[in-house]
Design a protein around this motif. Sequence first.
Motif: not given
Length: 660
Positions: A446-452, A465-468, A470-474
């Motif tokens: 969830d952190i990598l995908l930027g899900k709040r 700083s790592v939040f979001g 990982g939007s390049d992957l599902g």
Amino acid sequence: MPGATGLPDAAESEALATLHRVFGYEAFRGEQQAVIEHVVAGGDALVLMPTGGGKSLCYQIPALVRPGTGVVVSPLIALMQDQVDALRALGVRAGFMNSTQDFDERRMVEAEFLAGELDLLYLAPERLRLDATLDLLSRGKISVFAIDEAHCVSQWGHDFRPDYLALSLLGERWPDVPRIALTATATRATHEEITQRLGLPSARHFVASFDRPNIQYRIVPKADPKKQLLSFLREEHAGDAGIVYCLSRNSVERTAEFLTANGIEAVPYHAGLDAGTRAAHQSRFLREDGLVVVATIAFGMGIDKPDVRFVAHTDLPKSIEGYYQETGRAGRDGLPSTAWMAYGLNDVIQQRKLIQSGEGDEAFRRRATAHLDAMLALCETAQCRRGQLLAYFGQEPDPAGCGNCDTCLTPPETWDGTVAAQKILSTVVRLQRERGQKFGALQIVDILLGKRTAKVIQFDHDQLSVFGIGSDLGEGEWRGAVRQLLAQGLLAVEGDYGTLVLTETSGSVLRAEREVLLRKEPKKPSGSRSGGSSGSSGRGAGKARAVAAELSAELLPAFEALRAWRAEQAREQGVPAYVIFHDATLREIVTRWPASVRELGTVGGVGEKKLATYGEGVLAVLAALNESGAAAGASPEPARSAEADDWPEPADEPEPDDWI
């Protein structure tokens, strides 16, 4: 002078005559000949053959050829009656002694043994600890001791039985009686332990191929396992008998209810059920066509139903040994069968947690971890799965692949996941070093995908700083990456909540000193039941087609008519249908269409007793089909060798009350 098999002429003649007369086969298969030769001559043997490899004949023939009674040590008493019934149907004088019998029944078996009226006597290992049993055996004539499921003696194995440790006394008390220890699977370490603990230092070792080319191995990404299972059964195995393995009793119950509600007849089996219910469900599975058993690993030892068309796992097995034995219950008749498993991230986390929180010392945990690591490597491999299995047991795989597993049929892609791995590991580092926190895989993703999400907001993880990043992957791709990092030892699971932590090797990835290759799962798993034309055309696929050619449409009605006749015979006699004839035998009958009792006697699996008992009935069915216009079969096939191993095969860690 020795004969063609290496046996003295008289012994060779008697062994081959017994094979044909009793079991209905013209020639021994694979290692059977060498094993039988050695044991008939009085030598000790340790035999490793896969499920369906013909182990039972390796002690049954010597017991019939040598003077006296063969004593078979078998760990599961629940199936001794079926084993004995099947032997008696062949004309073999067999009996058993266990706690299911009353006093008079045991006395009758004892009298038959002492009078020399038994060819084979089945005993549980616990009974050999009784002085009364040892005294009984000392007063009779014993031809051979067979120790079945010999891996049960290994304290490092997956099926340890303490009573097996006492079986070394057989060699001490009866030094002139040959002993043969048999198992369907054992690593080199277990192999050595069997030799030591059973006191077989001079035994000759026979190791057959572990390859089961008729089984197609498939592992699919887990999404909704019950629905995936239902789709698999409906599309590929409608009406087939099979076994579904689940990790917990609750999962067993829910899955059986789900399948039944969706039109697939299924029954549960686990140690939480009362003994009567378990026995009834086991009996139904053996005697009915098309029934599915949903079970924990408590189910399976001793089950020799030859026409199990699939074995499915909805949870990850604990070891390759367990997986191999459980999947080996499919396709014992040599016909095409499927070993299907749904596998996901939670399986990895759960198994890691079980090891860390379970009983046992550090050495036990290390061994359990090694078993799990090997199982994970099988699930994550981009290479031939059959090759990985064979290599685990020390057998050289075919470098061209088998052509009958999912990775051969639909080769998966691999991709450079180094950056993705760094992102995952960096998130774990940030949580620990900046916040002093540890979380599980879902929060990391969830952190990598930027899900709040509520949990992300609660802990201010959207400020990392790592939040979001990982939007390049599902989401599925990130979960797969976490799973594979766990499998590669680049991440570890800690504590009761399955939180993720770094390992000693994580730093090399973070410092860009190590490349991480990840497996990209096929978008759509192969639906081919027996191999298909895609992927490698290695020799495995050819072997599978050779052992199990499909019947023509013209012959199917005759095959079904014989199955219906067989079912009626089985109901009348109260025995499983395969005790009458295996499917493979019925298929050969309709292919060759014998016109006389003599011609029927040349069919593989039709011995003298079965010919006398069922010959006229089979010919009557064929005659009725002729009158109704059914076409006769093809020209006769060559003589067949001994096909199915008719008796018990090991299981992975049966629950304690499954043994009684």
